[in-house]
Design a protein around this motif. Structure first.
Motif, mmCIF file in Angstrom:
data_model
loop_
_atom_site.group_PDB
_atom_site.id
_atom_site.type_symbol
_atom_site.label_atom_id
_atom_site.label_comp_id
_atom_site.label_asym_id
_atom_site.label_seq_id
_atom_site.Cartn_x
_atom_site.Cartn_y
_atom_site.Cartn_z
ATOM 1 N N GLY A 169 0.821 -1.202 0.000
ATOM 2 C CA GLY A 169 0.000 0.000 0.000
ATOM 3 C C GLY A 169 0.857 1.253 0.000
ATOM 4 N N ARG A 170 0.232 2.370 0.365
ATOM 5 C CA ARG A 170 0.909 3.669 0.355
ATOM 6 C C ARG A 170 1.699 3.888 1.634
ATOM 7 N N LEU A 171 2.974 4.266 1.471
ATOM 8 C CA LEU A 171 3.837 4.542 2.616
ATOM 9 C C LEU A 171 4.388 5.952 2.515
ATOM 10 N N LYS A 172 4.414 6.624 3.646
ATOM 11 C CA LYS A 172 4.965 7.976 3.734
ATOM 12 C C LYS A 172 6.469 7.915 4.020
ATOM 13 N N ILE A 173 7.120 9.035 3.848
ATOM 14 C CA ILE A 173 8.540 9.157 4.153
ATOM 15 C C ILE A 173 8.769 8.721 5.603
ATOM 16 N N GLY A 174 9.775 7.884 5.803
ATOM 17 C CA GLY A 174 10.135 7.428 7.143
ATOM 18 C C GLY A 174 9.442 6.156 7.595
ATOM 19 N N GLU A 175 8.408 5.705 6.884
ATOM 20 C CA GLU A 175 7.709 4.491 7.300
ATOM 21 C C GLU A 175 8.475 3.250 6.836
ATOM 22 N N THR A 176 8.463 2.213 7.665
ATOM 23 C CA THR A 176 9.143 0.965 7.352
ATOM 24 C C THR A 176 8.386 0.217 6.265
ATOM 25 N N SER A 177 9.128 -0.184 5.222
ATOM 26 C CA SER A 177 8.531 -0.969 4.143
ATOM 27 C C SER A 177 8.843 -2.456 4.309
ATOM 28 N N VAL A 178 10.008 -2.780 4.840
ATOM 29 C CA VAL A 178 10.381 -4.175 5.061
ATOM 30 C C VAL A 178 11.200 -4.274 6.345
ATOM 31 N N PHE A 179 10.902 -5.322 7.127
ATOM 32 C CA PHE A 179 11.649 -5.553 8.363
ATOM 33 C C PHE A 179 11.961 -7.034 8.460
ATOM 34 N N ILE A 180 13.228 -7.321 8.737
ATOM 35 C CA ILE A 180 13.684 -8.693 8.895
ATOM 36 C C ILE A 180 14.456 -8.775 10.209
ATOM 37 N N ALA A 181 14.162 -9.808 10.990
ATOM 38 C CA ALA A 181 14.910 -10.070 12.222
ATOM 39 C C ALA A 181 15.307 -11.538 12.228
ATOM 40 N N VAL A 182 16.559 -11.798 12.602
ATOM 41 C CA VAL A 182 17.086 -13.165 12.661
ATOM 42 C C VAL A 182 17.755 -13.351 14.016
ATOM 43 N N SER A 183 17.374 -14.425 14.710
ATOM 44 C CA SER A 183 18.030 -14.749 15.974
ATOM 45 C C SER A 183 18.920 -15.969 15.777
ATOM 46 N N ALA A 184 19.990 -16.005 16.554
ATOM 47 C CA ALA A 184 20.952 -17.105 16.455
ATOM 48 C C ALA A 184 21.761 -17.173 17.747
ATOM 49 N N PRO A 185 22.354 -18.329 18.004
ATOM 50 C CA PRO A 185 23.224 -18.420 19.171
ATOM 51 C C PRO A 185 24.439 -17.487 19.067
ATOM 52 N N HIS A 186 24.898 -17.242 17.826
ATOM 53 C CA HIS A 186 26.101 -16.424 17.624
ATOM 54 C C HIS A 186 25.855 -15.340 16.579
ATOM 55 N N ARG A 187 26.490 -14.191 16.764
ATOM 56 C CA ARG A 187 26.228 -13.020 15.919
ATOM 57 C C ARG A 187 26.594 -13.221 14.455
ATOM 58 N N SER A 188 27.660 -13.939 14.178
ATOM 59 C CA SER A 188 28.107 -14.093 12.802
ATOM 60 C C SER A 188 27.016 -14.706 11.924
ATOM 61 N N ALA A 189 26.396 -15.766 12.395
ATOM 62 C CA ALA A 189 25.324 -16.416 11.627
ATOM 63 C C ALA A 189 24.130 -15.481 11.465
ATOM 64 N N ALA A 190 23.807 -14.730 12.509
ATOM 65 C CA ALA A 190 22.666 -13.803 12.443
ATOM 66 C C ALA A 190 22.932 -12.711 11.409
ATOM 67 N N PHE A 191 24.133 -12.138 11.410
ATOM 68 C CA PHE A 191 24.475 -11.109 10.419
ATOM 69 C C PHE A 191 24.394 -11.670 9.001
ATOM 70 N N ASP A 192 25.039 -12.804 8.771
ATOM 71 C CA ASP A 192 25.069 -13.386 7.432
ATOM 72 C C ASP A 192 23.669 -13.754 6.947
ATOM 73 N N ALA A 193 22.861 -14.327 7.817
ATOM 74 C CA ALA A 193 21.508 -14.736 7.441
ATOM 75 C C ALA A 193 20.615 -13.538 7.137
#
Length: 156
Positions: free
Chosen positions: A89-113
């Protein structure tokens, strides 16, 4: 790690995305890191002031592709959970269009994923963006908006 998680979340929404709720959703005791990507509407594109954006999708296929990306993430990276939400739909300036969150035991895998998730989503998921400017609109697919028309003076 398993190839999928029943606790993963994939959504297309027509209302503002609650990023904090998504981060909380992927968080669990066995995790040591959460990496997120927050893509939001900026006020210019290719040097032209942007007024707003409209997003459209082939919704059933988009959700299926998002789940495929999640499956690939679980196969390639030692992660726990994924949340991937795209707004339509319609989004204004500053509104989030896509959000992704990944959890992992270690940061490296979370960043890469997380990086893999957004890069793959942009290339493969059937979601289209139309950018609106003061002088018109253009469907964006990594292309520059068309140049202003060239005025040709009649020969004398």
């Amino acid at each position: 790690m398993s190839n999928t998680s029943a606790d993963d979340r994939y959504e297309l929404v027509h209302k503002p995305i609650d990023a904090a709720a998504l981060v909380q959703h992927v968080r669990a005791g066995q995790d040591g890191a959460i990496v997120s990507f927050d893509g939001f509407v900026r006020n210019e594109s290719h040097g032209r002031p942007t007024l707003y954006l409209d997003y459209e999708a082939y919704e059933s296929m988009a959700l299926a592709k998002m789940k495929e990306i999640g499956d690939q993430i679980h196969e390639r990276f030692a992660i726990h959970r994924v949340a991937m939400v795209h707004r339509l739909g319609r989004l204004k300036i500053g509104e989030t269009s896509v959000f992704i969150a990944v959890s992992a035991p270690h940061r490296s895998a979370a960043f890469d994923a997380c990086r893999f998730a957004i890069d793959t989503l942009k290339k493969t998921v059937p979601i289209w963006k139309k950018e609106y400017f003061a002088d018109g609109a253009v469907w964006a697919d990594g292309e520059m908006p068309p140049a202003p028309p060239i005025r040709v003076e009649p020969a004398s």
